[in-house]
Design a protein around this motif. Structure first.
Motif, short mmCIF file in Angstrom:
data_model
loop_
_atom_site.label_atom_id
_atom_site.label_comp_id
_atom_site.label_asym_id
_atom_site.label_seq_id
_atom_site.Cartn_x
_atom_site.Cartn_y
_atom_site.Cartn_z
N ALA A 174 -37.25 -12.26 0.95
CA ALA A 174 -36.07 -11.56 0.45
C ALA A 174 -36.31 -11.24 -1.02
O ALA A 174 -37.12 -11.89 -1.68
N LEU A 175 -35.59 -10.27 -1.54
CA LEU A 175 -35.81 -9.80 -2.91
C LEU A 175 -34.48 -9.42 -3.53
O LEU A 175 -33.64 -8.77 -2.88
N THR A 176 -34.29 -9.80 -4.78
CA THR A 176 -33.15 -9.33 -5.57
C THR A 176 -33.69 -8.54 -6.74
O THR A 176 -34.55 -9.02 -7.49
N MET A 177 -33.22 -7.32 -6.92
CA MET A 177 -33.70 -6.48 -8.02
C MET A 177 -32.56 -5.58 -8.48
O MET A 177 -31.52 -5.48 -7.84
N GLY A 178 -32.79 -4.94 -9.62
CA GLY A 178 -31.81 -3.99 -10.13
C GLY A 178 -31.18 -4.46 -11.42
O GLY A 178 -30.34 -5.35 -11.40
N ALA A 179 -31.62 -3.90 -12.53
CA ALA A 179 -31.06 -4.26 -13.83
C ALA A 179 -29.65 -3.67 -13.95
O ALA A 179 -29.45 -2.48 -13.76
N GLY A 180 -28.67 -4.51 -14.24
CA GLY A 180 -27.29 -4.04 -14.39
C GLY A 180 -26.50 -4.12 -13.10
O GLY A 180 -25.39 -4.63 -13.08
N VAL A 229 -31.04 -19.17 1.89
CA VAL A 229 -31.83 -18.07 1.32
C VAL A 229 -30.96 -17.18 0.45
O VAL A 229 -31.35 -16.78 -0.66
N PHE A 230 -29.78 -16.85 0.94
CA PHE A 230 -28.89 -15.99 0.15
C PHE A 230 -28.38 -16.70 -1.11
O PHE A 230 -28.16 -16.06 -2.14
N ALA A 231 -28.21 -18.02 -1.02
CA ALA A 231 -27.85 -18.79 -2.21
C ALA A 231 -29.00 -18.74 -3.23
O ALA A 231 -28.76 -18.63 -4.44
N HIS A 232 -30.23 -18.81 -2.74
CA HIS A 232 -31.39 -18.68 -3.62
C HIS A 232 -31.37 -17.33 -4.33
O HIS A 232 -31.55 -17.25 -5.56
N GLU A 233 -31.12 -16.26 -3.57
CA GLU A 233 -31.09 -14.92 -4.18
C GLU A 233 -29.93 -14.78 -5.15
O GLU A 233 -30.06 -14.15 -6.20
N ALA A 234 -28.78 -15.38 -4.82
CA ALA A 234 -27.64 -15.35 -5.75
C ALA A 234 -27.97 -16.09 -7.03
O ALA A 234 -27.47 -15.75 -8.11
N GLY A 235 -28.82 -17.11 -6.92
CA GLY A 235 -29.26 -17.83 -8.12
C GLY A 235 -29.97 -16.94 -9.11
O GLY A 235 -29.86 -17.13 -10.33
N HIS A 236 -30.71 -15.95 -8.61
CA HIS A 236 -31.36 -15.00 -9.51
C HIS A 236 -30.34 -14.20 -10.31
O HIS A 236 -30.54 -13.92 -11.50
N VAL A 237 -29.24 -13.84 -9.66
CA VAL A 237 -28.18 -13.09 -10.36
C VAL A 237 -27.48 -14.00 -11.36
O VAL A 237 -27.27 -13.63 -12.52
N LEU A 238 -27.11 -15.21 -10.92
CA LEU A 238 -26.42 -16.16 -11.78
C LEU A 238 -27.26 -16.48 -13.03
O LEU A 238 -26.72 -16.58 -14.13
N SER A 239 -28.56 -16.61 -12.85
CA SER A 239 -29.45 -17.01 -13.94
C SER A 239 -29.95 -15.84 -14.77
O SER A 239 -30.82 -16.01 -15.63
N ASP A 240 -29.45 -14.64 -14.48
CA ASP A 240 -29.82 -13.45 -15.25
C ASP A 240 -31.33 -13.17 -15.15
O ASP A 240 -31.98 -12.86 -16.14
N HIS A 241 -31.86 -13.29 -13.94
CA HIS A 241 -33.28 -13.04 -13.72
C HIS A 241 -33.59 -11.58 -13.42
O HIS A 241 -34.76 -11.18 -13.45
N VAL A 242 -32.57 -10.78 -13.08
CA VAL A 242 -32.85 -9.49 -12.44
C VAL A 242 -33.54 -8.49 -13.36
O VAL A 242 -34.31 -7.65 -12.90
N LEU A 243 -33.29 -8.55 -14.67
CA LEU A 243 -33.96 -7.62 -15.57
C LEU A 243 -35.47 -7.81 -15.51
O LEU A 243 -36.23 -6.86 -15.31
N TYR A 244 -35.92 -9.05 -15.66
CA TYR A 244 -37.35 -9.33 -15.66
C TYR A 244 -37.96 -9.17 -14.27
O TYR A 244 -39.09 -8.72 -14.14
N SER A 245 -37.22 -9.57 -13.23
CA SER A 245 -37.79 -9.45 -11.88
C SER A 245 -37.95 -7.98 -11.49
O SER A 245 -38.92 -7.61 -10.82
N THR A 246 -37.01 -7.13 -11.92
CA THR A 246 -37.14 -5.69 -11.64
C THR A 246 -38.34 -5.11 -12.37
O THR A 246 -39.12 -4.33 -11.79
N ALA A 247 -38.52 -5.50 -13.63
CA ALA A 247 -39.69 -5.03 -14.38
C ALA A 247 -40.98 -5.49 -13.72
O ALA A 247 -41.96 -4.74 -13.65
N LEU A 248 -40.99 -6.71 -13.18
CA LEU A 248 -42.19 -7.22 -12.53
C LEU A 248 -42.49 -6.44 -11.26
O LEU A 248 -43.66 -6.11 -10.98
#
Length: 256
Positions: A76-82, A104-123
């Protein structure tokens, strides 16, 4: 802490945002919208509810859009800055039961909660650009730094999953299912968890070096390592401490 450390690299955020501004993220979003199925109450509602429940547990709004894509690898993947979106592979939905899917969805929500999406999208963008000829050489160190950060971010979100479903062992079982595929019902979780100890403790110096070199090309730590790291964290007492209400709040900056 890994995210806070990444933010201390001079000009990193400017470079990352510039990469996203070039329009690569919009192209990724269009590709997902055009080739995947958007889920909701009227489309695989049980999967959508497992996704939405994770955001309710973490007190996060709004709930990102969820897409299902046909792909034979459980991921699964979470992406999208903003404005994040979550993409889940069909193989993952087929393999996991409802509780594992919620983890799994809690794991993906953790990326949003932890403000990971800017860097993960760039990666994600950098990894796709790396396959093209003529990528600027200065982007390779940035990619390496982001991949190191990404591996740490995945471990953080395994912890989020354990906290949301209140069962670290269930998260370990999910990781075993992802590693073992369709044969997972016939596997012994205790033996798999012991494998994590062997992976960390029985390696020779040469094995440790070769493992380090192989890890440099991964965005996710290996499943066995993730199980080991999660249970080490539980044994440290941090899981019980956070469940008991002692944790950093959102208005407190994390230490690098």
């Amino acid at each position: 802490a890994a995210t806070a450390a990444l933010k201390t690299i001079p000009h990193l955020d400017s470079v990352v945002r510039k990469i996203i501004e070039f329009g690569y993220e919009r192209a990724l979003r269009r590709g997902i919208l055009g080739s995947s199925v958007r889920l909701g109450e009227d489309q695989l509602s049980h999967v959508w509810r497992a996704h939405a429940r994770a955001y309710a547990a973490l007190d996060l709004e709004p709930v990102p859009e969820l897409y299902l894509t046909q792909y034979p690898i459980a991921n699964a993947l979470t992406m999208g800055a903003g404005q994040p979106i979550v993409v889940v592979n069909s193989e993952l939905v087929q393999l996991l039961d409802s509780e594992q899917l919620r983890g799994v969805f809690a794991h993906e929500a953790g990326h949003v909660l932890s403000d990971h999406v800017l860097y993960s999208t760039a990666l994600v963008i950098l990894l796709r650009l790396s396959a093209l000829p003529g990528i600027p050489v200065p982007l390779f160190p940035l990619r390496t730094a982001l991949m190191e950060w990404s591996r740490a971010a995945e471990l953080s979100c395994d912890r989020v999953a354990a906290l949301v479903i209140r069962d670290p062992v269930a998260v370990c079982r999910t990781l075993m299912v992802i590693a073992g595929g369709a044969e997972a019902p016939n596997l012994d979780l205790d033996v798999f968890m012991q494998q994590g100890q062997d992976y960390r403790e029985k390696a020779s110096p040469f094995d440790r070096i070769s493992r380090l070199l192989s890890d440099l090309n991964l965005t996710h730590p290996m499943s066995v390592q993730r199980v080991h790291e999660l249970m080490e964290w539980v044994r440290s007492g941090d899981y019980d401490r956070i469940v008991g209400g002692e944790y950093i709040s959102r208005d407190e900056p994390p230490s690098a």
